[in-house]
Motif scaffolding. Structure first.
Motif, PDB file in Angstrom:
ATOM      1  N   THR A 157       6.007  -2.531  10.229  1.00  0.00           N
ATOM      2  CA  THR A 157       7.245  -1.984   9.579  1.00  0.00           C
ATOM      3  C   THR A 157       7.340  -1.938   8.075  1.00  0.00           C
ATOM      4  OG1 THR A 157       8.340  -4.318   9.456  1.00  0.00           O
ATOM      5  CG2 THR A 157       8.682  -2.677  11.573  1.00  0.00           C
ATOM      6  N   GLY A 158       6.121  -2.386   7.458  1.00  0.00           N
ATOM      7  CA  GLY A 158       5.656  -2.115   5.933  1.00  0.00           C
ATOM      8  C   GLY A 158       6.166  -3.412   5.257  1.00  0.00           C
ATOM      9  N   VAL A 159       6.482  -4.566   5.940  1.00  0.00           N
ATOM     10  CA  VAL A 159       6.809  -5.650   5.146  1.00  0.00           C
ATOM     11  C   VAL A 159       5.492  -6.483   4.592  1.00  0.00           C
ATOM     12  CG1 VAL A 159       8.005  -8.027   5.289  1.00  0.00           C
ATOM     13  CG2 VAL A 159       8.803  -6.084   6.545  1.00  0.00           C
ATOM     14  N   ILE A 160       5.456  -7.080   3.532  1.00  0.00           N
ATOM     15  CA  ILE A 160       4.025  -7.700   2.999  1.00  0.00           C
ATOM     16  C   ILE A 160       4.713  -9.258   2.838  1.00  0.00           C
ATOM     17  CG2 ILE A 160       2.586  -7.960   1.331  1.00  0.00           C
ATOM     18  CD1 ILE A 160       3.209  -5.029   0.477  1.00  0.00           C
ATOM     19  N   GLY A 168       3.098 -22.309   3.555  1.00  0.00           N
ATOM     20  CA  GLY A 168       3.239 -21.555   4.953  1.00  0.00           C
ATOM     21  C   GLY A 168       3.450 -19.916   4.417  1.00  0.00           C
ATOM     22  N   PHE A 169       4.590 -19.153   5.091  1.00  0.00           N
ATOM     23  CA  PHE A 169       4.485 -17.801   4.916  1.00  0.00           C
ATOM     24  C   PHE A 169       5.798 -17.607   4.154  1.00  0.00           C
ATOM     25  CE2 PHE A 169       2.416 -18.623   9.069  1.00  0.00           C
ATOM     26  CZ  PHE A 169       1.496 -17.583   8.885  1.00  0.00           C
ATOM     27  N   THR A 170       5.552 -16.638   3.319  1.00  0.00           N
ATOM     28  CA  THR A 170       6.396 -16.256   1.949  1.00  0.00           C
ATOM     29  C   THR A 170       6.868 -14.595   2.215  1.00  0.00           C
ATOM     30  OG1 THR A 170       6.044 -18.240   0.888  1.00  0.00           O
ATOM     31  CG2 THR A 170       7.532 -16.472  -0.126  1.00  0.00           C
ATOM     32  N   LEU A 171       7.987 -14.187   2.228  1.00  0.00           N
ATOM     33  CA  LEU A 171       8.159 -12.721   2.081  1.00  0.00           C
ATOM     34  C   LEU A 171       7.987 -12.336   0.772  1.00  0.00           C
ATOM     35  CD1 LEU A 171       9.429 -10.004   3.254  1.00  0.00           C
ATOM     36  CD2 LEU A 171      11.646 -10.875   2.459  1.00  0.00           C
ATOM     37  N   LEU A 172       7.156 -11.311   0.600  1.00  0.00           N
ATOM     38  CA  LEU A 172       6.851 -10.741  -0.812  1.00  0.00           C
ATOM     39  C   LEU A 172       7.466  -9.412  -1.348  1.00  0.00           C
ATOM     40  CD1 LEU A 172       3.027 -11.199  -1.661  1.00  0.00           C
ATOM     41  CD2 LEU A 172       5.327 -12.622  -2.416  1.00  0.00           C
ATOM     42  N   ASP A 173       7.514  -8.479  -0.005  1.00  0.00           N
ATOM     43  CA  ASP A 173       7.974  -7.066  -0.363  1.00  0.00           C
ATOM     44  C   ASP A 173       8.246  -6.409   0.834  1.00  0.00           C
ATOM     45  OD1 ASP A 173       7.886  -5.077  -2.760  1.00  0.00           O
ATOM     46  OD2 ASP A 173       7.322  -4.108  -0.882  1.00  0.00           O
ATOM     47  N   CYS A 192      -5.245  -7.384  -5.054  1.00  0.00           N
ATOM     48  CA  CYS A 192      -5.580  -6.851  -3.692  1.00  0.00           C
ATOM     49  C   CYS A 192      -4.559  -5.593  -3.253  1.00  0.00           C
ATOM     50  CB  CYS A 192      -4.854  -8.063  -2.869  1.00  0.00           C
ATOM     51  SG  CYS A 192      -5.391  -9.664  -2.817  1.00  0.00           S
ATOM     52  N   LEU A 193      -5.172  -4.690  -2.706  1.00  0.00           N
ATOM     53  CA  LEU A 193      -4.720  -3.563  -2.568  1.00  0.00           C
ATOM     54  C   LEU A 193      -4.220  -3.546  -0.905  1.00  0.00           C
ATOM     55  CD1 LEU A 193      -7.565  -1.043  -3.766  1.00  0.00           C
ATOM     56  CD2 LEU A 193      -5.165  -1.457  -4.964  1.00  0.00           C
ATOM     57  N   VAL A 194      -2.894  -2.695  -1.013  1.00  0.00           N
ATOM     58  CA  VAL A 194      -2.158  -2.745   0.209  1.00  0.00           C
ATOM     59  C   VAL A 194      -2.175  -1.075   0.474  1.00  0.00           C
ATOM     60  CG1 VAL A 194      -0.458  -2.988   1.661  1.00  0.00           C
ATOM     61  CG2 VAL A 194      -0.980  -4.698   0.027  1.00  0.00           C
ATOM     62  N   THR A 195      -2.621  -0.599   1.726  1.00  0.00           N
ATOM     63  CA  THR A 195      -2.579   0.780   2.055  1.00  0.00           C
ATOM     64  C   THR A 195      -1.384   0.962   3.133  1.00  0.00           C
ATOM     65  OG1 THR A 195      -4.399   0.719   3.699  1.00  0.00           O
ATOM     66  CG2 THR A 195      -4.575   1.471   1.395  1.00  0.00           C
ATOM     67  N   THR A 196      -0.427   1.679   3.151  1.00  0.00           N
ATOM     68  CA  THR A 196       0.291   2.089   4.297  1.00  0.00           C
ATOM     69  C   THR A 196       0.303   3.746   4.789  1.00  0.00           C
ATOM     70  OG1 THR A 196       1.890   3.335   2.925  1.00  0.00           O
ATOM     71  CG2 THR A 196       1.997   0.769   3.072  1.00  0.00           C
ATOM     72  N   ARG A 206      -2.259 -11.456  -9.491  1.00  0.00           N
ATOM     73  CA  ARG A 206      -2.621 -12.984  -9.568  1.00  0.00           C
ATOM     74  C   ARG A 206      -1.285 -13.490  -9.160  1.00  0.00           C
ATOM     75  NH1 ARG A 206      -5.932 -15.342 -12.668  1.00  0.00           N
ATOM     76  NH2 ARG A 206      -6.908 -13.353 -13.346  1.00  0.00           N
ATOM     77  N   ASP A 207       0.011 -13.203  -9.741  1.00  0.00           N
ATOM     78  CA  ASP A 207       1.094 -13.947  -9.750  1.00  0.00           C
ATOM     79  C   ASP A 207       2.036 -13.487  -8.455  1.00  0.00           C
ATOM     80  OD1 ASP A 207       0.724 -15.465 -12.073  1.00  0.00           O
ATOM     81  OD2 ASP A 207       1.383 -13.553 -13.087  1.00  0.00           O
ATOM     82  N   HIS A 208       1.456 -12.670  -7.456  1.00  0.00           N
ATOM     83  CA  HIS A 208       2.009 -12.391  -6.246  1.00  0.00           C
ATOM     84  C   HIS A 208       3.057 -11.136  -6.482  1.00  0.00           C
ATOM     85  CE1 HIS A 208       0.001 -15.904  -4.779  1.00  0.00           C
ATOM     86  NE2 HIS A 208       0.701 -16.441  -5.613  1.00  0.00           N
ATOM     87  N   ASP A 209       2.656 -10.509  -7.670  1.00  0.00           N
ATOM     88  CA  ASP A 209       3.740  -9.498  -7.983  1.00  0.00           C
ATOM     89  C   ASP A 209       3.498  -8.266  -7.357  1.00  0.00           C
ATOM     90  OD1 ASP A 209       5.634 -10.860  -9.401  1.00  0.00           O
ATOM     91  OD2 ASP A 209       4.476 -10.569 -11.194  1.00  0.00           O
TER      92      ASP A 209
END
Length: 419
Positions: A157-160, A168-173, A192-196, A206-209
């Motif tokens: 669904t596009g959530v990162i 643990g797990f943290t919602l980023l975007d 890191c790259l993300v393709t959709t 590096r700061d998870h932005d």
């Protein structure tokens, strides 16, 4: 002295001959590899979705439908004695694998928020704690960043999300509305790259932005970074489109997506990217075929045509490629969704044999001495054949001389005995 028109005609003929020979040699050099089915890794057909070699390159972790997970040899993948099927109770489809940079563990992610940890030391699978934060999302992509402190996950669904053993797990975007098709972290840069599928490409710093780079008009299906020494990655999209991505370490949001190159004159679609040992970028296609992409020069070349696969095995041609690994674009192994392993290598017919066949055609339209000379200079086999015959003639002549001298001495001794 030869007249000028005659010399010009000879020169033109020589140029045409040279051009024809060059084209013949180029065609031979660019011919596709041969493919051979090595058999399935199990008796029954599987439903593999993902496969990943470990950092050492000697093992392949595979996973797919019904929670199937197995570790096999990357060198002899069909050898059942080296394979271990990993037992666990989860039956959800598993869709992506990422090895920890240290190579001792791997994370396997899939449907309904499934995330498993594989221990390579004792061949044990365990469920990662805290997956409730994923809210039963179907995880479609996962990758560790370079130092192995955080992994990033993407859902259909596009959530990162991000993951670490401590947090643990943290919602980023959650800006995207389409599935995350791939996540790739550079092995030298903290990026890191993300393709959709319809929201373009994003970059994680590096700061998870998370910053979105655009190109939402393309259906991106995979991304990979082939060489640690380059600040470039490559992404593929439907419509046989390939783009280089120039990473900007100082200002990640300014990372540039190059204009896509459309690879024409091919049937089928791009489905995934694999990186060979020599950093060659291999693109798997559907139906079953391979191309390679050169980052330097931004050019694509056919490696394995679907017609070649069909001629080798109609059954193999009907399978879906999952992963490719090996030395380079001429020697490697592939695994299909049903668990069939296949290999590719250079064609059995070598250039010298093609040159022998070319003589019969070219000699009829060429100056014999010129064309044979050109072929001779480019063929080690012809040179070896010529030198062998020449040496044989020399040896025969030398032996004949020795025999003649020996006969003379025998005759002289016979004459002396008579006296």
């Amino acid at each position: 002295m030869r007249s000028a028109p005659t010399m010009r005609r000879s020169l033109v003929a020589l140029m045409l001959i040279t051009l024809m020979l060059s084209l013949s040699l180029a065609s031979a050099a660019s011919s596709t590899v041969d493919v051979k089915s090595e058999g399935r890794i199990t008796e029954d057909a599987l439903g593999l979705e993902t496969a990943e070699t470990n950092p050492l390159g000697d093992h392949l972790l595979i996973a797919g439908a019904d929670g199937f997970v197995r570790i096999i040899s990357a060198i002899t993948p069909t050898d059942a004695t080296t394979a271990v099927e990993l037992q666990h109770s989860n039956t959800n489809t598993l869709r992506d694998i990422t090895w920890h940079p240290a190579g001792n563990t791997a994370l396997i992610a899939g449907d309904s928020g499934t995330v498993l940890r594989y221990s390579h030391e004792d061949y044990v699978l365990t469920t990662v704690m805290g997956t409730g934060a994923l809210e039963s999302s179907d995880i479609s992509a996962i990758d560790w960043r370079l130092n192995g402190d955080y992994a990033y996950l993407g859902s259909d669904t596009g959530v990162i999300y991000r993951y670490s053993s401590s947090d643990g797990f943290t919602l980023l975007d959650m800006s995207a509305n389409s599935a995350v098709s791939a996540i790739e972290c550079h092995e030298q840069l903290q990026l890191c790259l993300v393709t959709t599928l319809s929201d373009g490409i994003a970059i994680i710093d590096r700061d998870h932005d998370v910053s979105w780079l655009g190109s939402a008009g393309d259906t991106w299906v995979d991304v990979d970074c082939p060489d640690v020494d380059l600040n470039e990655c490559v992404a593929i999209a439907s419509g046989r489109r390939i783009s280089a991505i120039i990473l900007n370490e100082q200002t990640p949001a300014s990372t540039r997506i190059e204009s896509p190159i459309i690879v024409g004159e091919l049937g089928g679609e791009f489905v995934s990217i694999s990186i060979m040992d020599d950093h060659t970028v291999i693109v798997e296609m559907a139906p079953f075929a391979l191309i390679k992409f050169e980052m330097d020069g931004q050019k694509a070349y056919q490696v394995l045509e679907h017609a070649t696969v069909s001629e080798a095995s109609a059954t193999l041609a009907g399978t879906r490629l999952v992963a490719t690994w090996g030395d380079d674009d001429t020697h490697g192994l592939m695994i299909s969704s049903d668990g069939t392993v296949s290999s590719f290598s250079p064609p059995a017919v070598v250039d010298d044999e093609l040159m022998f066949k070319a003589i019969g055609v070219l000699v009829m339209i060429a100056v014999p001495g010129t064309i044979i000379g050109l072929i001779f200079m480019n063929s080690k086999t012809l040179q070896g054949w010529y030198h062998g015959r020449r040496n044989a003639r020399r040896e025969a002549k030398r032996q004949a001389g020795i025999d003649e001298i020996r006969a003379q001495k025998i005759a002289e001794r016979a004459a002396k005995n008579k006296n």
